[in-house]
Design a protein around this motif. Sequence first.
Motif, PDB file in Angstrom:
ATOM      1  N   ALA A 124      21.030 125.352  76.871  1.00  0.00           N
ATOM      2  CA  ALA A 124      22.414 125.503  77.518  1.00  0.00           C
ATOM      3  C   ALA A 124      22.907 126.969  77.783  1.00  0.00           C
ATOM      4  CB  ALA A 124      23.398 124.699  77.074  1.00  0.00           C
TER       5      ALA A 124
ATOM      6  N   GLU B 140      20.743 129.199  80.027  1.00  0.00           N
ATOM      7  CA  GLU B 140      21.016 128.848  81.387  1.00  0.00           C
ATOM      8  C   GLU B 140      22.349 129.456  81.759  1.00  0.00           C
ATOM      9  OE1 GLU B 140      20.035 124.985  82.579  1.00  0.00           O
ATOM     10  OE2 GLU B 140      18.288 124.975  81.279  1.00  0.00           O
TER      11      GLU B 140
ATOM     12  N   GLU C 257      35.000 121.845  83.004  1.00  0.00           N
ATOM     13  CA  GLU C 257      34.521 120.706  82.612  1.00  0.00           C
ATOM     14  C   GLU C 257      33.440 121.117  81.408  1.00  0.00           C
ATOM     15  OE1 GLU C 257      34.688 117.314  83.227  1.00  0.00           O
ATOM     16  OE2 GLU C 257      36.538 117.998  84.610  1.00  0.00           O
ATOM     17  N   LEU C 258      32.389 122.283  81.895  1.00  0.00           N
ATOM     18  CA  LEU C 258      31.693 123.015  80.824  1.00  0.00           C
ATOM     19  C   LEU C 258      32.552 123.475  79.458  1.00  0.00           C
ATOM     20  CD1 LEU C 258      29.098 123.899  80.094  1.00  0.00           C
ATOM     21  CD2 LEU C 258      29.755 126.059  81.341  1.00  0.00           C
TER      22      LEU C 258
ATOM     23  N   SER D  57      25.595 113.625  74.490  1.00  0.00           N
ATOM     24  CA  SER D  57      26.165 113.066  73.103  1.00  0.00           C
ATOM     25  C   SER D  57      27.408 114.005  72.728  1.00  0.00           C
ATOM     26  CB  SER D  57      25.189 113.490  72.078  1.00  0.00           C
ATOM     27  OG  SER D  57      25.548 113.130  70.842  1.00  0.00           O
TER      28      SER D  57
ATOM     29  N   GLU E  49      18.831 122.033  72.175  1.00  0.00           N
ATOM     30  CA  GLU E  49      19.457 121.851  73.495  1.00  0.00           C
ATOM     31  C   GLU E  49      20.597 122.729  73.871  1.00  0.00           C
ATOM     32  OE1 GLU E  49      19.182 120.736  76.988  1.00  0.00           O
ATOM     33  OE2 GLU E  49      19.009 118.505  76.380  1.00  0.00           O
TER      34      GLU E  49
ATOM     35  N   VAL F 114      24.173 121.596  83.389  1.00  0.00           N
ATOM     36  CA  VAL F 114      24.146 121.831  81.981  1.00  0.00           C
ATOM     37  C   VAL F 114      25.179 120.990  81.274  1.00  0.00           C
ATOM     38  CG1 VAL F 114      24.884 123.685  80.426  1.00  0.00           C
ATOM     39  CG2 VAL F 114      23.509 124.348  82.300  1.00  0.00           C
ATOM     40  N   THR F 115      26.150 120.618  81.875  1.00  0.00           N
ATOM     41  CA  THR F 115      27.518 120.024  81.301  1.00  0.00           C
ATOM     42  C   THR F 115      27.089 118.677  81.129  1.00  0.00           C
ATOM     43  OG1 THR F 115      29.177 121.272  82.402  1.00  0.00           O
ATOM     44  CG2 THR F 115      29.696 119.038  81.754  1.00  0.00           C
TER      45      THR F 115
ATOM     46  N   ARG G 201      24.054 117.647  80.515  1.00  0.00           N
ATOM     47  CA  ARG G 201      23.205 117.396  79.511  1.00  0.00           C
ATOM     48  C   ARG G 201      23.813 117.659  77.993  1.00  0.00           C
ATOM     49  NH1 ARG G 201      19.804 121.359  81.673  1.00  0.00           N
ATOM     50  NH2 ARG G 201      19.817 122.468  79.784  1.00  0.00           N
ATOM     51  N   LEU G 202      24.960 118.348  78.098  1.00  0.00           N
ATOM     52  CA  LEU G 202      25.714 118.625  77.010  1.00  0.00           C
ATOM     53  C   LEU G 202      26.545 117.211  76.543  1.00  0.00           C
ATOM     54  CD1 LEU G 202      27.171 122.150  77.345  1.00  0.00           C
ATOM     55  CD2 LEU G 202      25.325 121.585  75.633  1.00  0.00           C
ATOM     56  N   ARG G 203      26.743 116.593  77.798  1.00  0.00           N
ATOM     57  CA  ARG G 203      27.666 115.372  77.236  1.00  0.00           C
ATOM     58  C   ARG G 203      26.738 114.228  76.982  1.00  0.00           C
ATOM     59  NH1 ARG G 203      32.249 116.221  81.992  1.00  0.00           N
ATOM     60  NH2 ARG G 203      33.674 117.207  80.730  1.00  0.00           N
TER      61      ARG G 203
ATOM     62  N   ARG H 240      32.915 119.984  72.723  1.00  0.00           N
ATOM     63  CA  ARG H 240      32.857 118.535  72.285  1.00  0.00           C
ATOM     64  C   ARG H 240      31.302 117.946  71.899  1.00  0.00           C
ATOM     65  NH1 ARG H 240      34.953 114.916  75.762  1.00  0.00           N
ATOM     66  NH2 ARG H 240      35.034 113.587  74.000  1.00  0.00           N
ATOM     67  N   THR H 241      30.158 118.901  72.490  1.00  0.00           N
ATOM     68  CA  THR H 241      28.887 118.363  72.439  1.00  0.00           C
ATOM     69  C   THR H 241      28.539 118.388  70.920  1.00  0.00           C
ATOM     70  OG1 THR H 241      26.858 118.583  73.372  1.00  0.00           O
ATOM     71  CG2 THR H 241      27.892 120.375  72.522  1.00  0.00           C
ATOM     72  N   THR H 242      27.703 117.147  70.922  1.00  0.00           N
ATOM     73  CA  THR H 242      26.890 117.104  69.556  1.00  0.00           C
ATOM     74  C   THR H 242      25.365 116.912  69.638  1.00  0.00           C
ATOM     75  OG1 THR H 242      27.121 114.529  69.691  1.00  0.00           O
ATOM     76  CG2 THR H 242      28.857 115.737  68.266  1.00  0.00           C
ATOM     77  N   VAL H 243      25.007 117.387  71.077  1.00  0.00           N
ATOM     78  CA  VAL H 243      23.467 117.554  71.275  1.00  0.00           C
ATOM     79  C   VAL H 243      22.626 118.511  70.104  1.00  0.00           C
ATOM     80  CG1 VAL H 243      23.764 117.001  73.604  1.00  0.00           C
ATOM     81  CG2 VAL H 243      23.514 119.367  73.008  1.00  0.00           C
TER      82      VAL H 243
ATOM     83  N   ALA I 157      32.893 120.265  77.433  1.00  0.00           N
ATOM     84  CA  ALA I 157      31.727 119.952  76.986  1.00  0.00           C
ATOM     85  C   ALA I 157      31.072 120.689  75.903  1.00  0.00           C
ATOM     86  CB  ALA I 157      30.633 119.627  78.181  1.00  0.00           C
TER      87      ALA I 157
END
Lengths: 221, 221
Positions: free
Chosen positions: B48, B51, B30-31, A62, B44, A55-56, A58-60, B37-40, B34
Motif C-alpha cells: 500500500a 502504491e 477514507e484512506l 482487516s 500488504e 488501496v483503501t 485492501r487495507l479494510r 485502523r488497518t490490521t492487514v 483505513a
Amino acid sequence: MHGYQHEDLPADELARQEDLYGPFTQSVRELVDATLRTTVDEEEVRRAQAEIEAVTARLRASTMEGSYGVRYSSDGTTRPWGNAVVGLRNPVAPPLAFDRHPEGRATSDFTLGAAYEGPPGLVHGGVSALILDQALGEACGAGGRPGMTGGLTLTYRRPTRMGRLRCEAWIADRDGYKTVARGTIGDADGATVEAEGIFIVPKWARGLFDARNTDRPDRFE
Amino acid sequence: MHGYQHEDLPADELARQEDLYGPFTQSVRELVDATLRTTVDEEEVRRAQAEIEAVTARLRASTMEGSYGVRYSSDGTTRPWGNAVVGLRNPVAPPLAFDRHPEGRATSDFTLGAAYEGPPGLVHGGVSALILDQALGEACGAGGRPGMTGGLTLTYRRPTRMGRLRCEAWIADRDGYKTVARGTIGDADGATVEAEGIFIVPKWARGLFDARNTDRPDRFE
C-alpha cells in the motif's frame, strides 16, 4: 470505562511496528498534501482516486474495531498512536514529537504545511488551539499530573505563518486534582499565540494519582 | 498583504471542480481512516505504501505554489477549499458544512471518526477547539462581521464521544471592529463544550467593513 488498553509488546515487536507504521503513515501525509495542492489534469485526478480507493479496500480487509485508542505497556510507556496531534499512525497529526521534562515542561519543534491553513498562508487559529491543548496536556503529564482539559483560553498576539514553528508549555500551578498549565506557539520572532488551561485528573484515575504513581505519568493522557 | 485571491470561475467550471475534487478528497479521507485502523499484514502495508508513493509522485508532477489559500469570485462567494475544518480539497478537514443565517448564526451537523481522537474513544479536546474556532468565525461572517480570532475560551462540560455531533454558534455582542461570538459542540444529550471568542476585523479590511459591504460577508474569513 476509561478505555486505555493494556498491550505489552516485546521491544523488537514495538520497533517493528514503529518502522512499519511510521513511514507508511508519513506516505499518507504526503498524499494529503499532494491531494490539496495538485494541478494535474482531470483524467490523472480520476485515475489517482481509483487507485486510492483500491488501496483503501485492501487495507479494510482487516481493521480494528473503532479507533486506535491509547495502549500502554506494563513498564508504563504509552502508545497514543491514534492521537490527532502526536499519533504515529494518524495521518491527520502533523505529527508533533514532544521533549518532556519531569519538572512539568514540554517543548516541540515542528512544521505545519498547507493542510493546516485557515486564512490564506496562515495557520488556522483553531489548529494553534489544537496543538496548544496537546502541549499543555503533555506538560502536565511530564510533571506527573496528567488530566483531561477542563478549560482552555487562547490569546492570539499576531498571525502564525505556516512553516517551522515551536511550542512550549509548562505547569504554572498545582491544586489537588487540578493543574494549571501555560504555553505558547511561536516562530523565530517569538510567540504568536498564548494559552492557559486547567487540566483535571479524571475520577477513575484518582486512586492511581493519590498513590503518587508518577512513574507512569503517561498512563491516562 | 491579505493573500485572498480573486479567481472568477464560470458556473459550469465551478461545478466541474466541485464534482472532481469533492469525491477525490473524500477518497483520501477514507484512506486516512483505513491507514489508522488497518490490521492487514506487513507485506500488504508495504505494498500500500509503495502504491501511495507512486500516486503522490504523479499528483506532484504539477502543483500550485504554497497553499490553496482562499479564492473569491466577483459575486462575493468564496472558496476556502484548503481550510482545515471546511476545506473541500483538504483531507484533514472532516469537512464541516455550515448553515449560515444572516442574523449572525451558523450551525453544522457532522461526524468525527478515529482520526480526531484524543483520549480513547473521545474527540481530542483541541479538535473541539478547532471546530468551535471555525464555527464562531462562521457566525461572525454570516452576520456581516468577519474577522480574525483575537481570543478564544473553551469550557469542557463533559467528554465528547466520537460519532454524530452538532455545533452551533452565534454573535453575542458587536463593538466597532470587534465581535463577540459564542457557541457549543454537543451530542444528542446536549452541549459537551462551550466557547466564547473575540473576532477582529483585520486592518486591511476595515475600509471594506466601514463601507458596510455586507453583501460579501465571506470575503475575509
